[in-house]
Design a protein around this motif. Structure first.
Motif, mmCIF file in Angstrom:
data_model
loop_
_atom_site.group_PDB
_atom_site.id
_atom_site.type_symbol
_atom_site.label_atom_id
_atom_site.label_comp_id
_atom_site.label_asym_id
_atom_site.label_seq_id
_atom_site.Cartn_x
_atom_site.Cartn_y
_atom_site.Cartn_z
ATOM 1 N N PRO A 10 24.359 3.607 7.414
ATOM 2 C CA PRO A 10 24.572 4.435 6.118
ATOM 3 C C PRO A 10 24.249 5.978 6.608
ATOM 4 O O PRO A 10 25.098 7.026 6.550
ATOM 5 C CB PRO A 10 24.109 4.205 4.988
ATOM 6 C CG PRO A 10 23.820 2.604 5.178
ATOM 7 C CD PRO A 10 23.569 2.459 6.559
ATOM 8 N N MET A 11 23.103 6.223 7.102
ATOM 9 C CA MET A 11 22.610 7.518 7.403
ATOM 10 C C MET A 11 23.114 8.260 8.369
ATOM 11 O O MET A 11 23.806 9.486 8.458
ATOM 12 C CB MET A 11 21.144 7.616 7.680
ATOM 13 C CG MET A 11 20.562 8.898 7.965
ATOM 14 S SD MET A 11 20.439 10.300 6.890
ATOM 15 C CE MET A 11 18.965 9.783 6.332
ATOM 16 N N CYS A 316 21.697 10.106 1.626
ATOM 17 C CA CYS A 316 22.360 11.439 1.463
ATOM 18 C C CYS A 316 21.652 12.114 0.554
ATOM 19 O O CYS A 316 21.410 13.484 0.976
ATOM 20 C CB CYS A 316 23.750 11.232 0.923
ATOM 21 S SG CYS A 316 24.555 12.827 1.097
ATOM 22 N N THR A 317 20.932 11.585 -0.344
ATOM 23 C CA THR A 317 19.722 12.450 -1.165
ATOM 24 C C THR A 317 18.633 12.789 -0.214
ATOM 25 O O THR A 317 18.151 13.988 -0.519
ATOM 26 C CB THR A 317 19.199 11.450 -2.172
ATOM 27 O OG1 THR A 317 20.154 11.170 -3.203
ATOM 28 C CG2 THR A 317 18.234 12.239 -3.053
ATOM 29 N N LEU A 318 18.108 12.280 0.591
ATOM 30 C CA LEU A 318 17.135 12.552 1.520
ATOM 31 C C LEU A 318 17.773 13.975 2.451
ATOM 32 O O LEU A 318 16.978 14.898 2.512
ATOM 33 C CB LEU A 318 16.752 11.420 2.669
ATOM 34 C CG LEU A 318 15.781 11.861 3.475
ATOM 35 C CD1 LEU A 318 14.321 12.526 2.951
ATOM 36 C CD2 LEU A 318 15.439 10.883 4.497
ATOM 37 N N VAL A 322 15.928 18.006 2.123
ATOM 38 C CA VAL A 322 15.460 18.678 3.412
ATOM 39 C C VAL A 322 16.174 19.897 3.491
ATOM 40 O O VAL A 322 15.576 20.893 3.588
ATOM 41 C CB VAL A 322 15.867 17.705 4.738
ATOM 42 C CG1 VAL A 322 15.605 18.677 6.168
ATOM 43 C CG2 VAL A 322 14.903 16.420 4.824
ATOM 44 N N TYR A 323 17.477 19.933 3.426
ATOM 45 C CA TYR A 323 18.053 21.143 3.210
ATOM 46 C C TYR A 323 17.888 22.158 2.061
ATOM 47 O O TYR A 323 17.710 23.389 2.374
ATOM 48 C CB TYR A 323 19.615 20.941 3.451
ATOM 49 C CG TYR A 323 20.646 22.290 3.091
ATOM 50 C CD1 TYR A 323 20.706 22.917 4.180
ATOM 51 C CD2 TYR A 323 21.167 22.537 2.101
ATOM 52 C CE1 TYR A 323 21.151 24.113 4.423
ATOM 53 C CE2 TYR A 323 21.786 23.982 2.031
ATOM 54 C CZ TYR A 323 21.758 24.699 2.973
ATOM 55 O OH TYR A 323 22.476 25.857 3.165
ATOM 56 N N ALA A 324 17.439 21.663 1.006
ATOM 57 C CA ALA A 324 16.949 22.582 -0.116
ATOM 58 C C ALA A 324 15.811 23.276 0.263
ATOM 59 O O ALA A 324 15.758 24.246 -0.146
ATOM 60 C CB ALA A 324 16.773 21.717 -1.347
ATOM 61 N N ALA A 372 21.849 19.413 -5.146
ATOM 62 C CA ALA A 372 22.076 18.467 -4.245
ATOM 63 C C ALA A 372 22.576 17.267 -5.021
ATOM 64 O O ALA A 372 23.392 16.560 -4.543
ATOM 65 C CB ALA A 372 21.158 18.314 -3.272
ATOM 66 N N LEU A 373 21.658 16.768 -5.916
ATOM 67 C CA LEU A 373 21.883 15.637 -6.620
ATOM 68 C C LEU A 373 23.344 15.712 -7.662
ATOM 69 O O LEU A 373 23.959 14.568 -7.634
ATOM 70 C CB LEU A 373 20.729 15.494 -7.815
ATOM 71 C CG LEU A 373 19.619 15.399 -7.125
ATOM 72 C CD1 LEU A 373 18.465 15.255 -8.241
ATOM 73 C CD2 LEU A 373 19.284 14.017 -6.164
ATOM 74 N N VAL A 374 23.554 16.881 -8.009
ATOM 75 C CA VAL A 374 25.155 16.985 -8.655
ATOM 76 C C VAL A 374 26.132 16.623 -7.780
ATOM 77 O O VAL A 374 26.962 15.733 -8.190
ATOM 78 C CB VAL A 374 25.095 18.492 -9.067
ATOM 79 C CG1 VAL A 374 26.610 18.723 -9.677
ATOM 80 C CG2 VAL A 374 24.325 18.773 -10.249
ATOM 81 N N ASN A 375 26.071 17.137 -6.565
ATOM 82 C CA ASN A 375 27.257 16.925 -5.763
ATOM 83 C C ASN A 375 27.145 15.442 -4.979
ATOM 84 O O ASN A 375 28.380 14.506 -5.105
ATOM 85 C CB ASN A 375 27.331 17.894 -4.310
ATOM 86 C CG ASN A 375 27.912 18.997 -4.810
ATOM 87 O OD1 ASN A 375 27.821 19.435 -6.099
ATOM 88 N ND2 ASN A 375 28.517 19.746 -3.588
ATOM 89 N N ILE A 376 25.844 14.743 -4.698
ATOM 90 C CA ILE A 376 25.878 13.464 -4.051
ATOM 91 C C ILE A 376 26.276 12.502 -4.999
ATOM 92 O O ILE A 376 26.961 11.683 -5.005
ATOM 93 C CB ILE A 376 24.508 13.475 -3.589
ATOM 94 C CG1 ILE A 376 24.182 14.220 -2.311
ATOM 95 C CG2 ILE A 376 24.292 11.840 -3.290
ATOM 96 C CD1 ILE A 376 22.866 14.496 -1.979
#
Length: 470
Positions: A10-11, A316-318, A322-324, A372-376
């Motif tokens: 998946p990653m 995807c959350t990970l 990292v990007y945040a 990030a959590l909103v979009n994912i």
């Protein structure tokens, strides 16, 4: 030309899908940024404020169009995952009919109501006419917006996230040329910037259409598949309309907030406009992650590979976390320099404008993981087929922004405007995170044996199943 996201790491799959999508979105933001940079540097802060004052109503309408097209693409991804090309092509044909109808209605309605909306939003008198000229042309380009976003969504549903990037790259360079040509040579002002955006997106949409007809044999429709099919239309509307409304509901709060900022004066409007353009660029990775998760979850739900849903969301959350951290660290150092991309060095109140813009973007980046959590999670829920469920998160975002605009900005001023969007993201997360887990559990109850016939009952609404199974 297609890609199966139901097998493999998946990653790796999500990252491989996200990176090309990100480049496409960066190109899309590029010509939005060029508009802002050219307007701000060549026409001044007042013209920049005129463009910025239309941002929320622009998002209200164009966001609905983009959400609608993304929703129409989800049944395509689900049928692709279920390996049902006939049903997939029927969805594509009926999505085109619905998109054309929505484009016609929205273009006429927004064109007629443009001046009324800007008046109701308390748009400052010194920028009103420029704001009207800009947003009217953007609204007249709704068919071009829908054309590109529908075709790009369908292509991504097939697992190909690269092809839309090529056309957006071409469009971005065309937009840059047209911006300078219309503003410098033809002296078209902010209207020229809007026309450049519309024309460029139209070119990318038409080019995408011709390419699809030539390069995607799986989309070649038979006469039977081209027929208007009302049950299929109901399935598409059940996915597309809630996703479009999600954007529009969220934008209602932005409109209330923008109205409050307009009341602070054109200087603050210009600062928010510049900050929002920079924010949109920095948030592109999260938009790309959302698009990747919609396709990933759509294909895996269609194939009943339910064990892969949670693994994909966690991976995807990970990536989002990292990007945040990286984005926040960068803006702590570079925010003033980035603000200068949109401001004229000769502005009389340049120091204040830079400070206001920097405060806005640093505050937003401090809460980027919440975004990030909103979009994912939102797009994962939608990809699983629960579009209506995800709308509730948009309602929570709307309420938070509306409260900030109605109560906090008048009382606390610009600081409240800076914290309005972060508060909206946190409110949405309080619903989305547990909701996503609940959706996965529900799918497992509906598909206990992970068999395709059991999964069919969940992928499309019950009243529409007969039509899609013909």
């Amino acid at each position: 030309m297609t890609k199966d996201l139901t097998r493999g790491s998946p990653m790796r799959l999500i990252l491989g899908f996200t990176v090309p999508t990100l480049f496409g979105m960066l190109f899309q933001q590029l010509y939005n940024l060029v508009d802002t940079m050219v307007v701000g540097k060549l026409l001044g802060a007042r013209a920049l404020a005129a463009v910025g004052a239309t941002g929320s109503i622009n998002f209200f309408v164009i966001g609905f169009c983009m959400g609608l097209c993304s929703g129409f693409a989800i049944p395509v991804a689900q049928r692709m995952g279920a390996q049902e090309p006939g049903k997939m092509r029927r969805c594509v044909a009926n999505a085109a009919y619905l998109a054309a109808a929505f484009a016609l209605v929205l273009t006429v309605a927004t064109g007629l109501l443009c001046r009324t909306i800007l008046t109701a939003m308390n748009t400052p008198a010194d920028i009103f006419e420029d704001s009207r000229a800009y947003i009217f042309i953007i609204f007249m380009g709704i068919p071009a917006t829908i054309l590109y976003n529908l075709l790009a969504g369908i292509i991504r549903s097939l697992g190909d996230s690269r092809t839309p990037v090529y056309f957006l790259a071409m469009s971005s360079f065309l937009n840059i040329f047209l911006d300078f040509a219309l503003i410098l040579w033809f002296h078209a002002g902010v209207a020229g910037a809007a026309a450049a955006t519309v024309l460029s997106q139209g070119v990318s949409g038409v080019a995408c259409l011709f390419y699809m007809r030539k390069k995607y044999p799986i989309l070649h429709l038979s006469r039977e598949e081209r027929r208007l099919d009302l049950p299929s239309c109901r399935v598409l509307c059940a996915m597309g309309i809630p996703m479009g409304l999600q954007y529009s509901i969220t934008a209602i709060g932005s409109i209330v907030l923008q109205t409050a900022v307009n009341g602070l004066g054109s200087l603050y409007v210009a600062a928010v406009a510049a900050g929002n353009k920079l924010f949109q660029l920095l948030a592109c990775p999260y938009d790309a992650m959302g698009a990747a998760m919609a396709t990933y979850c759509g294909q895996n739900a269609g194939a009943c590979r339910l064990d892969r849903l949670g693994r994909g969301v966690r991976a995807c959350t990970l990536m989002g976390f990292v990007y945040a951290v990286m984005a926040f660290a960068a803006m702590l150092v570079l925010a003033p320099q980035c603000a200068m991309l949109f401001l004229d060095p000769k502005e009389q109140e340049l120091t204040l404008l830079v400070d206001l813009t920097s405060r806005y973007i640093v505050t937003s980046c401090a809460f980027f993981f919440a975004l990030a959590l909103v979009n994912i999670f939102r797009f994962s829920i939608q990809g699983m087929g629960f579009s209506s469920f995800a709308v509730l998160a948009g309602v929570m975002e709307m309420a938070a922004r509306a409260a900030a605009g109605r109560f906090f900005v008048p009382a606390m001023g610009y600081t409240a405007a800076c914290f309005a969007s972060p508060a909206a993201w946190v409110c949405a997360d309080l619903f989305l995170v547990p909701a996503c887990a609940a959706c996965i559990r529900r799918l497992r109850r509906l598909c206990p044996d992970r068999k395709e016939d059991a999964c069919e009952a969940r992928i499309v609404p019950a009243p529409a199943r007969a039509g899609t199974e013909r």
